[in-house]
Write an enzyme that holds these catalytic residues in place. Structure first.
Site, mmCIF file in Angstrom:
data_model
loop_
_atom_site.group_PDB
_atom_site.id
_atom_site.type_symbol
_atom_site.label_atom_id
_atom_site.label_comp_id
_atom_site.label_asym_id
_atom_site.label_seq_id
_atom_site.Cartn_x
_atom_site.Cartn_y
_atom_site.Cartn_z
ATOM 1 N N ASN A 110 71.851 30.889 13.310
ATOM 2 C CA ASN A 110 70.816 31.050 14.056
ATOM 3 C C ASN A 110 70.461 29.463 14.741
ATOM 4 O OD1 ASN A 110 68.250 31.832 15.055
ATOM 5 N ND2 ASN A 110 67.076 30.596 13.795
ATOM 6 N N HIS A 112 67.816 27.168 16.141
ATOM 7 C CA HIS A 112 66.554 26.960 16.213
ATOM 8 C C HIS A 112 66.095 25.450 17.004
ATOM 9 C CE1 HIS A 112 62.490 26.753 14.903
ATOM 10 N NE2 HIS A 112 62.452 25.292 14.504
ATOM 11 N N SER A 139 68.758 22.660 16.112
ATOM 12 C CA SER A 139 69.464 22.884 15.071
ATOM 13 C C SER A 139 70.483 24.261 15.024
ATOM 14 C CB SER A 139 68.590 22.742 13.695
ATOM 15 O OG SER A 139 68.039 21.514 13.911
ATOM 16 N N ASP A 148 64.404 29.950 9.099
ATOM 17 C CA ASP A 148 64.663 28.520 9.408
ATOM 18 C C ASP A 148 65.090 27.398 8.418
ATOM 19 O OD1 ASP A 148 61.960 28.840 12.117
ATOM 20 O OD2 ASP A 148 64.283 29.356 12.057
#
Ligand code: GRF
Length: 198
Positions: A110, A112, A139, A148
């Site tokens: 992912n 973020h 990130s 996260d």
């Protein structure tokens, strides 16, 4: 193409990160995009992916209401059919259940827009400005059940300038997102989890 890693990309919006990943996945890249899927049938990124000849899927989360598992079961059907080795969340705004995450654990990334572990969740740019931070950034991390919170695989930093609005900062961070995510995917696909710091 057979020995290359198959990558599915999940989006909810315009898909600029998806495009950065797709454009990089050419030539000697260890991966190929096999699916771009969205929880929003109106996501602009679906049309952009289709124009590049990539299979797309829209699985609208709204008809499922609060039943996340049912939405994820429908999404998983499209994913399983594409048989990805790696899933990249790129502006995908649905919180995934631990069950879904466990299914793809160790193979899902992912992006973020903050320097994790700072500012998990939403409105990261406004929060960095409010806090008076001199630096902010983005990130890329592995997805775990902790929102996260998974291992960070890459970060890029940008300055916060006097008078910056959240939109100013978001635009400056987005440029770095498009550099960082492709670099992390290349390294991750080769089995290397050493963080990339830009
Ligand atoms: C990006 O800023 C990303 O970090 C965040 O959502 C935004 C998506 O942008 N999660 P796009 O859809 O990739 O253009």
């Amino acid at each position: 193409m057979s020995d290359r890693k198959r990558v599915a990309i999940l989006i909810s919006g315009g898909g600029s990160n998806m495009l950065a990943l797709v454009r990089d996945m050419s030539g000697d890249h260890p991966c190929r995009p096999v699916l771009v899927a969205s929880n929003d049938p109106g996501a602009g990124g679906l049309g952009r992916a289709a124009e590049l000849g990539i299979l797309t899927a829209a699985v609208d989360h709204k008809p499922f209401g609060r039943d996340r598992e049912a939405f994820e079961a429908a999404l998983s059907e499209r994913l399983e059919a594409a048989a990805p080795d790696i899933i990249c969340l790129a502006g995908f705004m649905r919180i995934l259940t631990p069950g879904f995450i466990a299914r793809w654990q160790g193979r899902m990334l992912n992006i973020h827009p903050s320097l994790l572990p700072k500012y998990r969740g939403l409105n990261t740019h406004a929060r960095a400005i409010e806090a008076g931070d001199a630096e902010h950034g983005v990130s890329v991390h592995e997805v775990t059940a902790e929102l996260d919170g998974g291992p960070v695989l890459g970060q890029a930093r940008v300055p916060v300038r006097p008078g910056d609005t959240p939109d100013d900062l978001a635009a400056r961070v987005l440029e770095q997102e498009h550099r960082l995510y492709p670099l992390v995917l290349r390294r991750f696909a080769s089995g290397d989890r050493t963080p990339i710091l830009l």
